[in-house]
Design a protein around this motif. Structure first.
Motif, PDB file in Angstrom:
ATOM      1  N   LEU A 175     -21.511  26.991 -25.680  1.00  0.00           N
ATOM      2  CA  LEU A 175     -21.881  27.018 -24.256  1.00  0.00           C
ATOM      3  C   LEU A 175     -23.037  27.990 -24.037  1.00  0.00           C
ATOM      4  O   LEU A 175     -24.032  27.665 -23.383  1.00  0.00           O
ATOM      5  N   LEU A 176     -22.924  29.171 -24.621  1.00  0.00           N
ATOM      6  CA  LEU A 176     -23.923  30.216 -24.358  1.00  0.00           C
ATOM      7  C   LEU A 176     -25.131  30.137 -25.274  1.00  0.00           C
ATOM      8  O   LEU A 176     -26.217  30.588 -24.907  1.00  0.00           O
ATOM      9  N   ASN A 177     -24.940  29.584 -26.481  1.00  0.00           N
ATOM     10  CA  ASN A 177     -26.047  29.649 -27.459  1.00  0.00           C
ATOM     11  C   ASN A 177     -26.740  28.313 -27.695  1.00  0.00           C
ATOM     12  O   ASN A 177     -27.832  28.277 -28.267  1.00  0.00           O
ATOM     13  N   GLN A 178     -26.100  27.201 -27.297  1.00  0.00           N
ATOM     14  CA  GLN A 178     -26.721  25.882 -27.493  1.00  0.00           C
ATOM     15  C   GLN A 178     -26.555  25.015 -26.236  1.00  0.00           C
ATOM     16  O   GLN A 178     -26.138  23.853 -26.308  1.00  0.00           O
ATOM     17  N   THR A 181     -27.790  21.305 -25.910  1.00  0.00           N
ATOM     18  CA  THR A 181     -27.043  20.139 -26.422  1.00  0.00           C
ATOM     19  C   THR A 181     -25.608  20.131 -25.891  1.00  0.00           C
ATOM     20  O   THR A 181     -24.985  19.079 -25.778  1.00  0.00           O
ATOM     21  N   THR A 182     -25.098  21.291 -25.528  1.00  0.00           N
ATOM     22  CA  THR A 182     -23.687  21.383 -25.123  1.00  0.00           C
ATOM     23  C   THR A 182     -23.430  20.730 -23.768  1.00  0.00           C
ATOM     24  O   THR A 182     -22.353  20.191 -23.522  1.00  0.00           O
ATOM     25  N   LEU A 186     -20.020  18.485 -22.133  1.00  0.00           N
ATOM     26  CA  LEU A 186     -19.229  18.721 -20.910  1.00  0.00           C
ATOM     27  C   LEU A 186     -19.282  17.477 -20.019  1.00  0.00           C
ATOM     28  O   LEU A 186     -18.262  17.064 -19.449  1.00  0.00           O
ATOM     29  N   LYS A 187     -20.448  16.879 -19.963  1.00  0.00           N
ATOM     30  CA  LYS A 187     -20.596  15.662 -19.142  1.00  0.00           C
ATOM     31  C   LYS A 187     -19.700  14.548 -19.682  1.00  0.00           C
ATOM     32  O   LYS A 187     -18.982  13.885 -18.927  1.00  0.00           O
ATOM     33  N   GLN A 195     -28.557  19.283 -17.578  1.00  0.00           N
ATOM     34  CA  GLN A 195     -29.105  20.409 -18.348  1.00  0.00           C
ATOM     35  C   GLN A 195     -29.623  21.504 -17.418  1.00  0.00           C
ATOM     36  O   GLN A 195     -29.439  22.690 -17.695  1.00  0.00           O
ATOM     37  N   GLU A 196     -30.216  21.092 -16.307  1.00  0.00           N
ATOM     38  CA  GLU A 196     -30.705  22.108 -15.370  1.00  0.00           C
ATOM     39  C   GLU A 196     -29.518  22.845 -14.743  1.00  0.00           C
ATOM     40  O   GLU A 196     -28.500  22.237 -14.397  1.00  0.00           O
TER      41      GLU A 196
END
Ligand code: FIX
Ligand code: ZN
Length: 432
Positions: A175-178, A181-182, A186-187, A195-196
């Motif tokens: 979540l915090l580092n990628q 792509t992450t 979640l979607k 992404q925004e």
């Protein structure tokens, strides 16, 4: 009755350290429910990524692909031959394998790998979990629980039986580092994200975190961070921390654990063994603690160079709890150096060690080896205090050890120490 002599002090410290029950606050172990995700037994011990890295150093001709194409048994055979038979196994990770075999009562002198394999064949996972907890003096461990790991997530979604010996920690590196792509994952899981980092996305990320906190009941949320980690930072990670991680952690009343200084995949061909270390900026830790006084922070940093600054930072912020001699620091020479500095600067308001075990059996060696060092440093500190005329009792030594082996961690969490409630002092054949 106060302790009268240094000889009595040495004996009481050693005995107390050896019998104080331990809370191991960061591991990669799992309950029996997680099946093969929980690693145990001699072949897993031998193929631990620390030993893989050490083995390749003696085989410049061995292609990485050829090694990874081997079976687990073939890999273990090569590692055993290379690190234990062709060279003396005095590296810390090799010594650890021997300590495990010795503590299990196996014939280390025989060097008979086949006989060790026979021993493990006779055990079920549940029997071995019970045995290792009993022998190690560790009464409870904290897992590393990653909802982004497909195999682990499947177990959580199916439902898992709680085992009071295993606590959870919600791990959120992807979540915090990628995020790039992450967000799509979640979607895919039904969260209204893009992404925004729109308000809707941020709200949905908070929902994701709350859903997993609800499911896992974690002691803390954790992430490993690169040496470049900065705070505050006008970045995706900076916004996710400020607008998602910290408010959700505060609401849930759990710390945010920052494990800083990992340079991921400097040699990707080594797999888990391919990560390295870099010097970090401890001011990021000071800033996040200062700017979020209502949040609690756990922190361990990977570079030896950063340890003094981190220990001083802990003196400045009571919402910061420092823990462990992490990964490349988990070697006797550095554990002693760090533990002396921490005891001299923080007293008992620190958790000097965690095991980081990836293989269940390692509980037997990582703690035996650290107990020897912690006892040695504690004796020196008590000895200095006694030299001033201050008298110390065995009850006070037991109190201090309970703090160091998890009590201070539980107090920092504001949760009851499971070892205090058990009351029972663990009797086991701890380190000599
Ligand atoms: O990020 C972590 O939790 C690290 O401890 C691991 O990724 C690392 O491979 C390890 O097991 C170190 O001891
Ligand atoms: Zn770890």
């Amino acid at each position: 009755m106060p302790i009268q002599t240094k000889e009595e002090l040495r004996q009481v410290v050693q005995e107390t350290v050896n019998t104080t029950p331990i809370s191991d606050i960061h591991t990669h172990l799992f309950t029996e429910d997680f099946g093969s995700i929980l690693l145990w037994g001699i072949d897993e011990l031998l193929t631990y990524h620390y030993l893989v890295a050490e083995t390749f150093r003696f085989h410049p001709e061995l292609s990485y692909d050829a090694f990874w194409a081997m079976s687990k048994t073939e890999q273990a055979d090569l590692i055993w031959q290379t690190l234990f038979l062709d060279h003396t196994p005095y590296s810390e990770a090799c010594r650890g394998v021997l300590t495990v075999l010795n503590r299990l009562g196996l014939d280390v002198e025989s060097r008979d790998l086949a006989s060790y394999r026979e021993y493990f064949k006779k055990l079920t996972t549940g029997e071995y979990i019970d045995k290792v907890f009993e022998l190690s003096g560790v009464t409870n461990v904290c897992m590393t629980n990653d909802p982004f790991a497909d195999a682990e997530r499947a177990v959580w979604e199916k439902g898992t039986e709680a085992d009071p010996r295993f606590h959870t920690a919600l791990r959120i590196d992807p979540l915090l580092n990628q995020w790039e792509t992450t967000w799509a994952r979640l979607k895919e899981w039904g969260y209204e994200v893009e992404q925004e980092l729109t308000e809707t996305t941020l709200k949905s990320i908070r929902s994701f975190l709350k859903d997993w906190i609800e499911r896992m009941n974690p002691l803390y949320m954790a992430v490993s961070l690169p040496p470049t980690f900065a705070y505050p930072e006008a970045s995706v990670r900076g916004r996710l921390i400020d607008e998602c991680i910290l408010p959700v952690a505060r609401e849930a009343g759990i710390p945010f654990a920052m494990m800083i200084g990992v340079r991921k995949k400097v040699n990707p061909a080594l797999g888990d063994a391919g990560d390295s270390v870099g010097k970090s900026d401890v001011s990021a830790v000071e800033n996040i603690c200062a700017q979020n006084p209502d949040n609690k922070f756990l922190c361990t940093i990977l570079s030896r160079d950063d340890q003094h600054e981190l220990t001083v930072a802990a003196r400045k912020f009571r919402n910061l709890h420092v823990f462990g001699c992490w990964w490349f620091l988990n070697n006797p020479s550095i554990i002693e150096e760090m533990t002396r500095m921490r005891f001299e600067l923080l007293g008992a308001s620190v958790t000097p060690q965690h095991s980081d075990c990836r293989v269940l059996d390692q509980l037997l060696y990582k703690w035996d080896h650290s107990r020897i060092i912690i006892a040695k440093v504690l004796y020196d500190k008590y000895s200095d205090v006694m030299d001033t005329g201050w008298k110390i009792t065995r009850e006070e030594i037991a109190r201090d050890c309970a703090d160091l082996f998890g009590g201070s961690f539980w107090k920092f969490l504001g949760k009851p120490d499971p070892n205090a409630s058990s009351g029972a002092e663990k009797k086991y054949a701890g380190s000599r």
